[in-house]
Design an enzyme around this catalytic site. Structure first.
Site, mmCIF file in Angstrom:
data_model
loop_
_atom_site.group_PDB
_atom_site.id
_atom_site.type_symbol
_atom_site.label_atom_id
_atom_site.label_comp_id
_atom_site.label_asym_id
_atom_site.label_seq_id
_atom_site.Cartn_x
_atom_site.Cartn_y
_atom_site.Cartn_z
ATOM 1 N N PHE A 155 -6.919 7.862 0.948
ATOM 2 C CA PHE A 155 -8.231 8.157 0.374
ATOM 3 C C PHE A 155 -9.301 7.605 1.313
ATOM 4 O O PHE A 155 -9.028 6.726 2.129
ATOM 5 C CB PHE A 155 -8.366 7.530 -1.012
ATOM 6 C CG PHE A 155 -7.436 8.127 -2.042
ATOM 7 C CD1 PHE A 155 -7.880 9.117 -2.891
ATOM 8 C CD2 PHE A 155 -6.120 7.700 -2.144
ATOM 9 C CE1 PHE A 155 -7.029 9.675 -3.844
ATOM 10 C CE2 PHE A 155 -5.261 8.245 -3.077
ATOM 11 C CZ PHE A 155 -5.716 9.240 -3.928
ATOM 12 N N CYS A 212 -9.341 -1.965 3.563
ATOM 13 C CA CYS A 212 -8.608 -0.770 3.132
ATOM 14 C C CYS A 212 -9.019 -0.357 1.713
ATOM 15 O O CYS A 212 -10.086 0.197 1.524
ATOM 16 C CB CYS A 212 -7.107 -1.017 3.258
ATOM 17 S SG CYS A 212 -6.127 0.505 3.205
ATOM 18 N N PHE A 213 -8.194 -0.619 0.704
ATOM 19 C CA PHE A 213 -8.553 -0.314 -0.680
ATOM 20 C C PHE A 213 -9.845 -1.044 -1.042
ATOM 21 O O PHE A 213 -10.673 -0.531 -1.801
ATOM 22 C CB PHE A 213 -7.412 -0.740 -1.599
ATOM 23 C CG PHE A 213 -7.360 -0.014 -2.915
ATOM 24 C CD1 PHE A 213 -7.390 1.374 -2.968
ATOM 25 C CD2 PHE A 213 -7.262 -0.716 -4.104
ATOM 26 C CE1 PHE A 213 -7.332 2.050 -4.195
ATOM 27 C CE2 PHE A 213 -7.190 -0.053 -5.321
ATOM 28 C CZ PHE A 213 -7.229 1.330 -5.367
ATOM 29 N N GLU A 269 -5.747 -7.532 10.285
ATOM 30 C CA GLU A 269 -4.694 -8.559 10.264
ATOM 31 C C GLU A 269 -3.332 -7.979 10.630
ATOM 32 O O GLU A 269 -2.298 -8.624 10.451
ATOM 33 C CB GLU A 269 -4.624 -9.168 8.856
ATOM 34 C CG GLU A 269 -3.796 -8.405 7.834
ATOM 35 C CD GLU A 269 -4.307 -7.019 7.477
ATOM 36 O OE1 GLU A 269 -3.553 -6.246 6.873
ATOM 37 O OE2 GLU A 269 -5.467 -6.696 7.800
ATOM 38 N N HIS A 298 -6.798 -2.287 9.154
ATOM 39 C CA HIS A 298 -6.191 -3.595 8.937
ATOM 40 C C HIS A 298 -6.383 -4.503 10.161
ATOM 41 O O HIS A 298 -5.587 -4.459 11.108
ATOM 42 C CB HIS A 298 -4.689 -3.443 8.654
ATOM 43 C CG HIS A 298 -4.405 -2.827 7.334
ATOM 44 N ND1 HIS A 298 -4.179 -3.571 6.194
ATOM 45 C CD2 HIS A 298 -4.328 -1.528 6.948
ATOM 46 C CE1 HIS A 298 -3.962 -2.757 5.178
ATOM 47 N NE2 HIS A 298 -4.050 -1.516 5.613
ATOM 48 N N GLY A 352 -2.649 3.747 -4.404
ATOM 49 C CA GLY A 352 -3.246 4.486 -5.504
ATOM 50 C C GLY A 352 -4.633 5.038 -5.205
ATOM 51 O O GLY A 352 -5.172 4.906 -4.100
ATOM 52 N N SER A 354 0.816 -1.206 0.000
ATOM 53 C CA SER A 354 0.000 0.000 0.000
ATOM 54 C C SER A 354 0.857 1.265 0.000
ATOM 55 O O SER A 354 0.366 2.352 -0.319
ATOM 56 C CB SER A 354 -0.924 0.024 1.220
ATOM 57 O OG SER A 354 -1.840 -1.043 1.182
#
Length: 403
Positions: free
Chosen positions: A316, A271-272, A365, A363, A245, A59
């Protein structure tokens, strides 16, 4: 036996380096890692431990990471703690690099690992002052210059920094994703849940291991995987990983996710994967001023009022109001914000009320921790089990109707 050694082949302490920001601010220091030039968006991470996990988290691709902890490298690095196949950060900024490694698990020094991975860094700078600077103005384009690149004029260095592309609008998933599919078997000491298709957008090893340890046969797929390729696997569930990104630049993965959601297959995103779920449902995302990065981020579960401390790494976020139920513009039913940040109210999780899907921005994990949110993997197992049980009941009822 405790290992203690002075790393070899490290950058000479006399080598100068400079960190240049897009607003013209310059910070002089010493070279760290490989000599040369690195460019990226400068961000800060507040982790006190786990620098190797941070460096190898995909990331962070495209970013120069500044560690707010003042002393970095004292435990060295090892293969076991890697979150992926390599270091992904564009550059590395620390106040004090460890002069020697002292840890029984160390296999080499961080200096050697940075050089082996071609990472240009800088040390001996006031990281607290830099953090306060970008904390006020926001993450910004930057560059580290050492060796021959240090000899460039300040005007040349500034031009190089400002002409690099912005993070907004960038798609980096192709750079970090696995080139080929691979499988990880389910753990043998837990009940088998089923096959889960994981779209690798920058997945961490810990995520794959957690899914396998919870009874999933994990099939990890490249970011370019098509709908036909996923449905050919006939998965019991699917998962979108973390990754770097701008989510607005990942339309291919958004369209794919929307089609999978319409097929009513249980989904979990991290996350993303949280941002892409929002976009697949028809909602927007936006760029944060300086992002959330570190292992001390408090998050509130809006449904239970429970607070957990989380690990985060994102620039983001989802643009959605908490406290109300929203209707998906793409006909995927009702959606609610399940978690919010207690620091700034940013959306930290989504729950679909009419299809079996949820996601979180943090996260669960995380290595080296915290582990407050590990329960989410158990929640997902129960979601998949209940969904499969419902499908079996419907199938049995259909058989009875034909008799």
């Amino acid at each position: 036996m405790l290992k203690s050694f002075v790393p070899e082949n490290i950058t000479a302490a006399s080598e100068k380096a400079v960190l240049v920001l897009a607003d013209g601010t310059r910070y002089e220091g010493k070279a760290y890692g490989k000599l040369g030039q690195s460019l990226g968006e400068l961000v800060f991470a507040t982790s006190m431990t786990g620098y190797q996990e941070t460096l190898t988290d995909p990331s962070y691709a495209g970013q120069i990471v500044l560690m707010t902890a003042p002393h970095i490298g004292n435990t060295g690095v090892n293969e076991a703690d890697k979150e992926s196949r390599r270091i992904w950060v564009s550059g590395f900024v620390v106040r004090d690099k460890a002069r020697r490694v002292s840890n029984f698990r160390a296999e080499k020094s961080l200096d050697e690992e940075l050089i082996a991975n071609g990472v240009v860094g800088i040390c001996g700078v006031d990281t607290r002052a830099i953090t306060r600077h970008i904390r006020s103005l926001g993450a910004m384009k930057s560059g580290i210059f050492s060796g021959d690149a240090y000899a460039l004029s300040p005007a040349q260095q500034f031009e190089i920094v400002t002409e690099q592309p912005d993070m907004a609008g960038r798609s980096l998933t192709a750079e970090v994703s696995t080139p080929e599919p691979y499988e990880v078997p389910a753990a043998s000491d837990v009940p088998f849940v089923g096959t889960i298709a994981v779209l690798d957008l920058g997945v961490k090893s810990a995520t794959i291991n957690y899914l396998a340890e919870h009874g999933f046969r994990v099939v990890v797929l490249p970011a370019s995987t098509t709908l036909d390729e996923i449905t050919a696997l006939n998965p019991d569930a699917f998962f979108y990983s973390n990754g770097p990104g701008d989510p607005a630049a990942s339309e291919q993965q958004v369209v794919l996710l929307r089609e999978l959601l319409r097929r009513n297959i249980p989904y979990f995103g991290i996350c993303f994967g949280n941002q892409l779920l929002a976009r697949a449902l028809g909602f927007n995302t936006y760029k944060l001023a300086f992002g959330h990065r570190g292992i001390n981020q408090p998050v509130l579960d809006t449904r239970t009022a429970k607070v957990v401390i989380t690990s985060q790494n994102h620039g983001f976020a989802v643009d959605l109001q908490a406290g109300v139920v929203h209707e998906s513009p793409h006909g995927l039913g009702r959606v609610q914000v399940s978690h919010v940040s207690l620091n700034d109210g940013v959306v930290e999780g989504l729950e679909c009320l009419d299809i079996p899907a949820f996601s979180v921005q943090y996260h669960p994990e995380a290595a080296a921790g915290p582990h407050d949110a590990c329960y989410l993997f158990n929640d997902f197992v129960e979601l998949v089990k209940n969904h499969n049980s419902m499908l079996r009941s419907c199938a049995d009822a259909a058989v009875e109707d034909t008799k």
